[in-house]
Motif scaffolding. Structure first.
Motif, PDB file in Angstrom:
ATOM      1  N   MET A   1       0.826  -1.192   0.000  1.00 53.30           N
ATOM      2  CA  MET A   1       0.000   0.000   0.000  1.00 53.30           C
ATOM      3  C   MET A   1       0.870   1.255   0.000  1.00 53.30           C
ATOM      4  SD  MET A   1      -2.960   1.275   2.649  1.00 53.30           S
ATOM      5  CE  MET A   1      -4.102  -0.019   2.306  1.00 53.30           C
ATOM      6  N   THR A   2       2.006   1.181   0.662  1.00 49.97           N
ATOM      7  CA  THR A   2       2.875   2.361   0.740  1.00 49.97           C
ATOM      8  C   THR A   2       3.362   2.786  -0.639  1.00 49.97           C
ATOM      9  OG1 THR A   2       3.586   1.657   2.932  1.00 49.97           O
ATOM     10  CG2 THR A   2       4.932   3.308   1.850  1.00 49.97           C
ATOM     11  N   GLU A   3       3.685   1.817  -1.486  1.00 54.19           N
ATOM     12  CA  GLU A   3       4.159   2.158  -2.827  1.00 54.19           C
ATOM     13  C   GLU A   3       3.083   2.889  -3.616  1.00 54.19           C
ATOM     14  OE1 GLU A   3       4.161  -1.119  -1.781  1.00 54.19           O
ATOM     15  OE2 GLU A   3       6.233  -1.171  -1.102  1.00 54.19           O
ATOM     16  N   THR A   4       1.842   2.462  -3.449  1.00 58.94           N
ATOM     17  CA  THR A   4       0.735   3.111  -4.143  1.00 58.94           C
ATOM     18  C   THR A   4       0.515   4.519  -3.611  1.00 58.94           C
ATOM     19  OG1 THR A   4      -0.265   0.927  -4.365  1.00 58.94           O
ATOM     20  CG2 THR A   4      -1.648   2.815  -4.872  1.00 58.94           C
ATOM     21  N   ILE A   5       0.635   4.690  -2.301  1.00 56.81           N
ATOM     22  CA  ILE A   5       0.494   6.020  -1.703  1.00 56.81           C
ATOM     23  C   ILE A   5       1.570   6.955  -2.245  1.00 56.81           C
ATOM     24  CG2 ILE A   5       0.703   7.325   0.457  1.00 56.81           C
ATOM     25  CD1 ILE A   5      -0.674   4.941   1.840  1.00 56.81           C
ATOM     26  N   VAL A   6       2.795   6.463  -2.334  1.00 59.94           N
ATOM     27  CA  VAL A   6       3.895   7.274  -2.865  1.00 59.94           C
ATOM     28  C   VAL A   6       3.614   7.666  -4.311  1.00 59.94           C
ATOM     29  CG1 VAL A   6       6.338   7.198  -3.517  1.00 59.94           C
ATOM     30  CG2 VAL A   6       5.616   6.361  -1.287  1.00 59.94           C
ATOM     31  N   LYS A   7       3.079   6.728  -5.092  1.00 54.44           N
ATOM     32  CA  LYS A   7       2.774   7.009  -6.494  1.00 54.44           C
ATOM     33  C   LYS A   7       1.683   8.070  -6.615  1.00 54.44           C
ATOM     34  CE  LYS A   7       1.471   3.393  -8.623  1.00 54.44           C
ATOM     35  NZ  LYS A   7       1.098   2.228  -9.458  1.00 54.44           N
ATOM     36  N   ILE A   8       0.618   7.939  -5.814  1.00 58.70           N
ATOM     37  CA  ILE A   8      -0.474   8.915  -5.835  1.00 58.70           C
ATOM     38  C   ILE A   8       0.046  10.284  -5.395  1.00 58.70           C
ATOM     39  CG2 ILE A   8      -2.652   9.572  -4.741  1.00 58.70           C
ATOM     40  CD1 ILE A   8      -3.280   6.556  -4.554  1.00 58.70           C
ATOM     41  N   ASN A   9       0.866  10.292  -4.354  1.00 58.18           N
ATOM     42  CA  ASN A   9       1.402  11.534  -3.825  1.00 58.18           C
ATOM     43  C   ASN A   9       2.298  12.230  -4.844  1.00 58.18           C
ATOM     44  OD1 ASN A   9       1.320  13.310  -1.723  1.00 58.18           O
ATOM     45  ND2 ASN A   9       2.812  12.254  -0.478  1.00 58.18           N
ATOM     46  N   ALA A  10       3.115  11.457  -5.544  1.00 60.95           N
ATOM     47  CA  ALA A  10       3.996  12.041  -6.557  1.00 60.95           C
ATOM     48  C   ALA A  10       3.183  12.589  -7.725  1.00 60.95           C
ATOM     49  CB  ALA A  10       4.995  11.004  -7.044  1.00 60.95           C
ATOM     50  N   GLY A  17      -3.861  15.345   0.551  1.00 59.78           N
ATOM     51  CA  GLY A  17      -3.771  14.934   1.937  1.00 59.78           C
ATOM     52  C   GLY A  17      -4.302  13.522   2.101  1.00 59.78           C
ATOM     53  N   ALA A  18      -4.313  13.050   3.337  1.00 56.31           N
ATOM     54  CA  ALA A  18      -4.737  11.680   3.621  1.00 56.31           C
ATOM     55  C   ALA A  18      -6.175  11.395   3.180  1.00 56.31           C
ATOM     56  CB  ALA A  18      -4.557  11.371   5.100  1.00 56.31           C
ATOM     57  N   PRO A  19      -7.139  12.316   3.382  1.00 63.50           N
ATOM     58  CA  PRO A  19      -8.499  11.987   2.945  1.00 63.50           C
ATOM     59  C   PRO A  19      -8.611  11.747   1.438  1.00 63.50           C
ATOM     60  CG  PRO A  19      -8.567  13.800   4.504  1.00 63.50           C
ATOM     61  CD  PRO A  19      -7.120  13.563   4.166  1.00 63.50           C
ATOM     62  N   ARG A  20      -7.939  12.566   0.665  1.00 59.73           N
ATOM     63  CA  ARG A  20      -8.021  12.423  -0.792  1.00 59.73           C
ATOM     64  C   ARG A  20      -7.246  11.199  -1.270  1.00 59.73           C
ATOM     65  NH1 ARG A  20      -6.994  17.604  -4.450  1.00 59.73           N
ATOM     66  NH2 ARG A  20      -9.027  18.205  -3.685  1.00 59.73           N
ATOM     67  N   VAL A  21      -6.087  10.941  -0.672  1.00 57.94           N
ATOM     68  CA  VAL A  21      -5.322   9.742  -1.025  1.00 57.94           C
ATOM     69  C   VAL A  21      -6.118   8.498  -0.647  1.00 57.94           C
ATOM     70  CG1 VAL A  21      -3.233   8.410  -0.531  1.00 57.94           C
ATOM     71  CG2 VAL A  21      -3.073  10.871  -0.899  1.00 57.94           C
ATOM     72  N   HIS A  22      -6.744   8.515   0.519  1.00 56.05           N
ATOM     73  CA  HIS A  22      -7.562   7.387   0.965  1.00 56.05           C
ATOM     74  C   HIS A  22      -8.709   7.139  -0.019  1.00 56.05           C
ATOM     75  CE1 HIS A  22     -11.009   5.788   3.375  1.00 56.05           C
ATOM     76  NE2 HIS A  22     -10.096   4.854   3.595  1.00 56.05           N
TER      77      HIS A  22
END
Length: 51
Positions: A1-10, A17-22
């Motif tokens: 999940m962390t890799e996907t979060i990093v991809k979305i964030n980049a 923020g966390a709500p939109r990434v979630h």
């Protein structure tokens, strides 16, 4: 999940923020996890974060 979060964030140029990434994890990727977990993973994965 962390890799996907990093991809979305980049992709968002670190403006999501966390709500939109979630929401994107849930809607686009079908991954399950709470908003607070996403926030914690985002905090611990940023450069210069305390270990």
């Amino acid at each position: 999940m962390t890799e996907t979060i990093v991809k979305i964030n980049a992709r968002s140029r670190r403006t999501y923020g966390a709500p939109r990434v979630h929401a994107e994890l849930r809607d686009e990727y079908g991954l399950h996890g709470g908003r607070k977990r996403v926030a914690r993973l985002m905090r611990t994965d940023r450069p210069g974060a305390p270990q």
